[in-house]
Design a protein around this motif. Structure first.
Motif, PDB file in Angstrom:
ATOM      1  N   CYS A 206       0.829  -1.208   0.000  1.00 35.04           N
ATOM      2  CA  CYS A 206       0.000   0.000   0.000  1.00 35.04           C
ATOM      3  C   CYS A 206       0.863   1.257   0.000  1.00 35.04           C
ATOM      4  CB  CYS A 206      -0.938   0.003   1.202  1.00 35.04           C
ATOM      5  SG  CYS A 206      -2.318  -1.148   1.056  1.00 35.04           S
ATOM      6  N   SER A 207       1.984   1.214   0.697  1.00 41.49           N
ATOM      7  CA  SER A 207       2.891   2.362   0.738  1.00 41.49           C
ATOM      8  C   SER A 207       3.598   2.568  -0.600  1.00 41.49           C
ATOM      9  CB  SER A 207       3.933   2.182   1.850  1.00 41.49           C
ATOM     10  OG  SER A 207       3.309   2.069   3.117  1.00 41.49           O
ATOM     11  N   LEU A 208       3.661   1.508  -1.402  1.00 43.09           N
ATOM     12  CA  LEU A 208       4.291   1.598  -2.718  1.00 43.09           C
ATOM     13  C   LEU A 208       3.345   2.121  -3.799  1.00 43.09           C
ATOM     14  CD1 LEU A 208       6.356  -1.728  -2.880  1.00 43.09           C
ATOM     15  CD2 LEU A 208       7.274   0.599  -2.853  1.00 43.09           C
ATOM     16  N   LEU A 209       2.060   2.218  -3.496  1.00 39.90           N
ATOM     17  CA  LEU A 209       1.085   2.638  -4.509  1.00 39.90           C
ATOM     18  C   LEU A 209       1.400   4.009  -5.131  1.00 39.90           C
ATOM     19  CD1 LEU A 209      -2.317   1.359  -3.090  1.00 39.90           C
ATOM     20  CD2 LEU A 209      -1.277   0.738  -5.278  1.00 39.90           C
ATOM     21  N   PRO A 210       1.778   5.023  -4.353  1.00 43.44           N
ATOM     22  CA  PRO A 210       2.116   6.305  -4.988  1.00 43.44           C
ATOM     23  C   PRO A 210       3.288   6.187  -5.961  1.00 43.44           C
ATOM     24  CG  PRO A 210       1.762   6.599  -2.643  1.00 43.44           C
ATOM     25  CD  PRO A 210       1.809   5.121  -2.884  1.00 43.44           C
TER      26      PRO A 210
END
Length: 256
Positions: free
Chosen positions: A104-108
């Motif tokens: 989720c933190s990698l989505l951006p």
């Protein structure tokens, strides 16, 4: 407007990942009662038992398209947790939460990669990503509708988080005509089947819109199918035997 060089873009992406991870780190220690999360953990434990006993399990006809026990989930996310747990002895539930948080933190970053292949102004991209994702990541909403990132953790959408990143990455690779699109297509099917279906479908329609890319797209799709051919063959072979009773009345011990 201040111009930001390519190196600074990478630094900002790394900072965004670290900030998002830190803001949601408490998720790792929360006791969340979620059907999906518990189910992912249970089938991962079964997978660990199979690996330790020398069995190679990547397909189960009673579960309709692979291990673990869900129609739309491939085996790679759970295999990653299983192997990590065997090597590090870390609890599988903690690892599932950890990988979910990382994804989720990698989505951006995945979104930035995707849009950077489409848009010319990368500085403008930073504003777009910040605007659209700020509320989603900062919202404390944990409802089923996915309004905030907490809802993703609460429901336990671990394979889906893989799928979302792969969709964005695949789109970026498609627009840049990268050779890595082949592997990304294959991974999407073996990770989160429904996300993979969306990627293949968009790729196919893109070949209609962009005739000059048809050769590249055809090669990518053909080779990606070749990579997952064994899994796909079993999927097609046994899918006609599948009934809803296979979900509720199986030989497995944890759903009965």
């Amino acid at each position: 407007m201040i111009k930001i060089n390519q190196k600074m873009h990478k630094v900002l992406n790394i900072i965004s990942f670290l900030v998002l991870f830190y803001l949601n780190k408490d998720y790792l220690l929360l006791d969340i009662h979620s059907e999906d999360l518990v189910a992912h953990n249970t089938v991962t434990l079964h997978l660990i038992e199979a690996i330790k006993s020398g069995q190679i399990i990547f397909y189960d006809r009673y579960w309709f398209s692979g291990w673990p026990a869900f129609q739309f989930y491939g085996f790679i996310p759970h295999l990653l947790v299983a192997v990590t747990s065997i090597v590090t002895s870390v609890d599988t539930l903690i690892l599932i939460k950890l990988y979910s948080l990382i994804l989720c933190s990698l989505l951006p970053i995945s979104l930035y990669f995707c849009l950077s292949k489409i848009c010319k102004s990368k500085d403008y991209l930073l504003s777009i990503i910040s605007f659209f994702l700020s509320y989603w990541f900062l919202s404390s909403d944990d409802s089923f509708y996915g309004i905030g990132i907490n809802s993703i953790f609460s429901v336990g959408l671990y394979p889906q988080a893989f799928g979302w990143n792969l969709i964005l990455i695949a789109l970026g690779l498609l627009f840049s005509q990268s050779k890595h699109l082949t592997l990304t297509l294959s991974l999407s099917i073996l990770t989160h089947t429904l996300s993979g279906f969306y990627i293949y479908l968009f790729t196919f329609f893109w070949s209609i819109i962009e005739p000059d890319k048809r050769r590249y797209i055809f090669k990518s799709i053909t080779f990606s199918i070749g990579i997952i051919l064994l899994w796909l063959f079993l999927f097609l072979k046994f899918s006609s035997d599948y009934t809803i009773a296979d979900v509720y009345k199986t030989n497995s011990d944890w759903l009965q």
